[in-house]
Design a protein around this motif. Structure first.
Motif, PDB file in Angstrom:
ATOM      1  N   VAL A  51      47.022  46.886  27.452  1.00  0.00           N
ATOM      2  CA  VAL A  51      46.410  46.193  26.309  1.00  0.00           C
ATOM      3  C   VAL A  51      45.660  44.957  26.797  1.00  0.00           C
ATOM      4  O   VAL A  51      44.526  44.693  26.362  1.00  0.00           O
ATOM      5  CB  VAL A  51      47.479  45.822  25.257  1.00  0.00           C
ATOM      6  CG1 VAL A  51      46.929  44.868  24.218  1.00  0.00           C
ATOM      7  CG2 VAL A  51      48.034  47.075  24.597  1.00  0.00           C
ATOM      8  N   GLN A  52      46.253  44.199  27.707  1.00  0.00           N
ATOM      9  CA  GLN A  52      45.600  43.004  28.233  1.00  0.00           C
ATOM     10  C   GLN A  52      44.321  43.357  28.992  1.00  0.00           C
ATOM     11  O   GLN A  52      43.302  42.687  28.840  1.00  0.00           O
ATOM     12  CB  GLN A  52      46.550  42.249  29.162  1.00  0.00           C
ATOM     13  CG  GLN A  52      47.697  41.582  28.446  1.00  0.00           C
ATOM     14  CD  GLN A  52      48.660  40.912  29.407  1.00  0.00           C
ATOM     15  OE1 GLN A  52      48.328  40.657  30.565  1.00  0.00           O
ATOM     16  NE2 GLN A  52      49.864  40.627  28.940  1.00  0.00           N
ATOM     17  N   ILE A  53      44.371  44.409  29.786  1.00  0.00           N
ATOM     18  CA  ILE A  53      43.190  44.831  30.545  1.00  0.00           C
ATOM     19  C   ILE A  53      42.073  45.249  29.603  1.00  0.00           C
ATOM     20  O   ILE A  53      40.911  44.876  29.787  1.00  0.00           O
ATOM     21  CB  ILE A  53      43.542  45.966  31.525  1.00  0.00           C
ATOM     22  CG1 ILE A  53      44.404  45.417  32.662  1.00  0.00           C
ATOM     23  CG2 ILE A  53      42.286  46.635  32.078  1.00  0.00           C
ATOM     24  CD1 ILE A  53      45.014  46.478  33.550  1.00  0.00           C
ATOM     25  N   LYS A  54      42.417  46.018  28.566  1.00  0.00           N
ATOM     26  CA  LYS A  54      41.406  46.441  27.602  1.00  0.00           C
ATOM     27  C   LYS A  54      40.791  45.242  26.897  1.00  0.00           C
ATOM     28  O   LYS A  54      39.586  45.202  26.652  1.00  0.00           O
ATOM     29  CB  LYS A  54      42.002  47.418  26.588  1.00  0.00           C
ATOM     30  CG  LYS A  54      42.273  48.779  27.175  1.00  0.00           C
ATOM     31  CD  LYS A  54      42.860  49.718  26.148  1.00  0.00           C
ATOM     32  CE  LYS A  54      43.120  51.083  26.766  1.00  0.00           C
ATOM     33  NZ  LYS A  54      43.679  52.030  25.805  1.00  0.00           N
ATOM     34  N   SER A  55      41.612  44.260  26.577  1.00  0.00           N
ATOM     35  CA  SER A  55      41.109  43.051  25.917  1.00  0.00           C
ATOM     36  C   SER A  55      40.152  42.291  26.833  1.00  0.00           C
ATOM     37  O   SER A  55      39.081  41.851  26.399  1.00  0.00           O
ATOM     38  CB  SER A  55      42.281  42.156  25.517  1.00  0.00           C
ATOM     39  OG  SER A  55      41.823  40.932  25.014  1.00  0.00           O
ATOM     40  N   LEU A  56      40.533  42.144  28.088  1.00  0.00           N
ATOM     41  CA  LEU A  56      39.656  41.451  29.043  1.00  0.00           C
ATOM     42  C   LEU A  56      38.369  42.227  29.269  1.00  0.00           C
ATOM     43  O   LEU A  56      37.293  41.637  29.349  1.00  0.00           O
ATOM     44  CB  LEU A  56      40.390  41.243  30.373  1.00  0.00           C
ATOM     45  CG  LEU A  56      41.530  40.229  30.337  1.00  0.00           C
ATOM     46  CD1 LEU A  56      42.312  40.274  31.644  1.00  0.00           C
ATOM     47  CD2 LEU A  56      41.005  38.836  30.074  1.00  0.00           C
ATOM     48  N   ASP A  57      38.469  43.545  29.372  1.00  0.00           N
ATOM     49  CA  ASP A  57      37.265  44.362  29.519  1.00  0.00           C
ATOM     50  C   ASP A  57      36.337  44.188  28.319  1.00  0.00           C
ATOM     51  O   ASP A  57      35.117  44.087  28.477  1.00  0.00           O
ATOM     52  CB  ASP A  57      37.629  45.846  29.676  1.00  0.00           C
ATOM     53  CG  ASP A  57      38.163  46.175  31.059  1.00  0.00           C
ATOM     54  OD1 ASP A  57      37.983  45.360  31.987  1.00  0.00           O
ATOM     55  OD2 ASP A  57      38.756  47.268  31.209  1.00  0.00           O
ATOM     56  N   ALA A  58      36.901  44.133  27.120  1.00  0.00           N
ATOM     57  CA  ALA A  58      36.090  43.953  25.912  1.00  0.00           C
ATOM     58  C   ALA A  58      35.420  42.583  25.917  1.00  0.00           C
ATOM     59  O   ALA A  58      34.248  42.454  25.538  1.00  0.00           O
ATOM     60  CB  ALA A  58      36.955  44.126  24.665  1.00  0.00           C
ATOM     61  N   GLN A  59      36.150  41.552  26.343  1.00  0.00           N
ATOM     62  CA  GLN A  59      35.572  40.210  26.414  1.00  0.00           C
ATOM     63  C   GLN A  59      34.421  40.166  27.400  1.00  0.00           C
ATOM     64  O   GLN A  59      33.367  39.578  27.124  1.00  0.00           O
ATOM     65  CB  GLN A  59      36.638  39.195  26.828  1.00  0.00           C
ATOM     66  CG  GLN A  59      37.672  38.915  25.773  1.00  0.00           C
ATOM     67  CD  GLN A  59      38.754  37.976  26.285  1.00  0.00           C
ATOM     68  OE1 GLN A  59      38.556  37.267  27.270  1.00  0.00           O
ATOM     69  NE2 GLN A  59      39.900  37.976  25.630  1.00  0.00           N
ATOM     70  N   ILE A  60      34.600  40.799  28.548  1.00  0.00           N
ATOM     71  CA  ILE A  60      33.546  40.829  29.563  1.00  0.00           C
ATOM     72  C   ILE A  60      32.334  41.596  29.043  1.00  0.00           C
ATOM     73  O   ILE A  60      31.193  41.155  29.206  1.00  0.00           O
ATOM     74  CB  ILE A  60      34.080  41.432  30.877  1.00  0.00           C
ATOM     75  CG1 ILE A  60      35.080  40.463  31.510  1.00  0.00           C
ATOM     76  CG2 ILE A  60      32.935  41.738  31.844  1.00  0.00           C
ATOM     77  CD1 ILE A  60      35.863  41.039  32.665  1.00  0.00           C
ATOM     78  N   ALA A  61      32.577  42.741  28.413  1.00  0.00           N
ATOM     79  CA  ALA A  61      31.470  43.540  27.879  1.00  0.00           C
ATOM     80  C   ALA A  61      30.711  42.765  26.812  1.00  0.00           C
ATOM     81  O   ALA A  61      29.481  42.801  26.764  1.00  0.00           O
ATOM     82  CB  ALA A  61      32.005  44.849  27.310  1.00  0.00           C
ATOM     83  N   LYS A  62      31.438  42.042  25.974  1.00  0.00           N
ATOM     84  CA  LYS A  62      30.796  41.258  24.917  1.00  0.00           C
ATOM     85  C   LYS A  62      29.942  40.149  25.522  1.00  0.00           C
ATOM     86  O   LYS A  62      28.810  39.932  25.105  1.00  0.00           O
ATOM     87  CB  LYS A  62      31.849  40.668  23.990  1.00  0.00           C
ATOM     88  CG  LYS A  62      31.276  39.873  22.849  1.00  0.00           C
ATOM     89  CD  LYS A  62      32.356  39.349  21.939  1.00  0.00           C
ATOM     90  CE  LYS A  62      31.754  38.507  20.827  1.00  0.00           C
ATOM     91  NZ  LYS A  62      32.789  37.928  19.971  1.00  0.00           N
ATOM     92  N   GLN A  63      30.485  39.449  26.500  1.00  0.00           N
ATOM     93  CA  GLN A  63      29.725  38.381  27.150  1.00  0.00           C
ATOM     94  C   GLN A  63      28.493  38.940  27.842  1.00  0.00           C
ATOM     95  O   GLN A  63      27.423  38.360  27.779  1.00  0.00           O
ATOM     96  CB  GLN A  63      30.599  37.641  28.168  1.00  0.00           C
ATOM     97  CG  GLN A  63      31.663  36.786  27.555  1.00  0.00           C
ATOM     98  CD  GLN A  63      31.093  35.635  26.752  1.00  0.00           C
ATOM     99  OE1 GLN A  63      30.084  35.049  27.111  1.00  0.00           O
ATOM    100  NE2 GLN A  63      31.728  35.312  25.654  1.00  0.00           N
ATOM    101  N   HIS A  64      28.642  40.078  28.477  1.00  0.00           N
ATOM    102  CA  HIS A  64      27.522  40.684  29.184  1.00  0.00           C
ATOM    103  C   HIS A  64      26.441  41.160  28.215  1.00  0.00           C
ATOM    104  O   HIS A  64      25.260  40.960  28.455  1.00  0.00           O
ATOM    105  CB  HIS A  64      28.008  41.852  30.047  1.00  0.00           C
ATOM    106  CG  HIS A  64      26.918  42.464  30.860  1.00  0.00           C
ATOM    107  ND1 HIS A  64      26.332  41.805  31.921  1.00  0.00           N
ATOM    108  CD2 HIS A  64      26.301  43.664  30.763  1.00  0.00           C
ATOM    109  CE1 HIS A  64      25.407  42.574  32.430  1.00  0.00           C
ATOM    110  NE2 HIS A  64      25.358  43.705  31.769  1.00  0.00           N
ATOM    111  N   SER A  65      26.853  41.757  27.118  1.00  0.00           N
ATOM    112  CA  SER A  65      25.878  42.283  26.161  1.00  0.00           C
ATOM    113  C   SER A  65      25.136  41.176  25.427  1.00  0.00           C
ATOM    114  O   SER A  65      24.034  41.388  24.940  1.00  0.00           O
ATOM    115  CB  SER A  65      26.559  43.212  25.150  1.00  0.00           C
ATOM    116  OG  SER A  65      27.431  42.481  24.308  1.00  0.00           O
ATOM    117  N   THR A  66      25.723  40.000  25.355  1.00  0.00           N
ATOM    118  CA  THR A  66      25.058  38.876  24.684  1.00  0.00           C
ATOM    119  C   THR A  66      24.296  37.995  25.668  1.00  0.00           C
ATOM    120  O   THR A  66      23.801  36.938  25.303  1.00  0.00           O
ATOM    121  CB  THR A  66      26.081  38.011  23.919  1.00  0.00           C
ATOM    122  OG1 THR A  66      27.047  37.510  24.840  1.00  0.00           O
ATOM    123  CG2 THR A  66      26.760  38.795  22.822  1.00  0.00           C
TER     124      THR A  66
END
Length: 97
Positions: A51-66
């Motif tokens: 769950v923590q890894i998925k959350s961090l991956d989502a945060q990274i993807a969000k930062q990258h996409s913005t």
């Protein structure tokens, strides 16, 4: 260690994640109670880490996409402990692939 009890799990983290609940439910596999309890607690810890890894991956993807590349660098510098934990966990999962 499961091989000592005649239990084999195919390589891959998905196989590990899917198989552990069946191992825990199987009353005829002769696993000692203490080992069964340890395996169950490790499965819960693994679930939490996923769950923590998925959350961090989502945060990274969000930062990258913005376009927040500077922010990603900031996160990496300030959260190097978390990043090293994620790298460590990814390395552990690769052992099962």
């Amino acid at each position: 260690m499961l091989l000592e009890f005649g239990i084999e799990i195919s390589k891959g983290d998905n196989n590990l994640i899917k198989t552990i609940p069946f191992i825990l439910e199987d009353a005829e596999n002769n696993l000692p109670y203490n080992f069964r309890d340890l395996l169950a607690s490790q499965k819960l810890a693994l679930d939490d880490l996923i769950v923590q890894i998925k959350s961090l991956d989502a945060q990274i993807a969000k930062q990258h996409s913005t376009g927040g590349k500077e922010r990603i660098g900031h996160i990496a510098k300030n959260h190097s402990d978390k990043n090293s934990e994620v790298s460590y966990l990814r390395g552990l999962f690769q052992l099962y692939q």
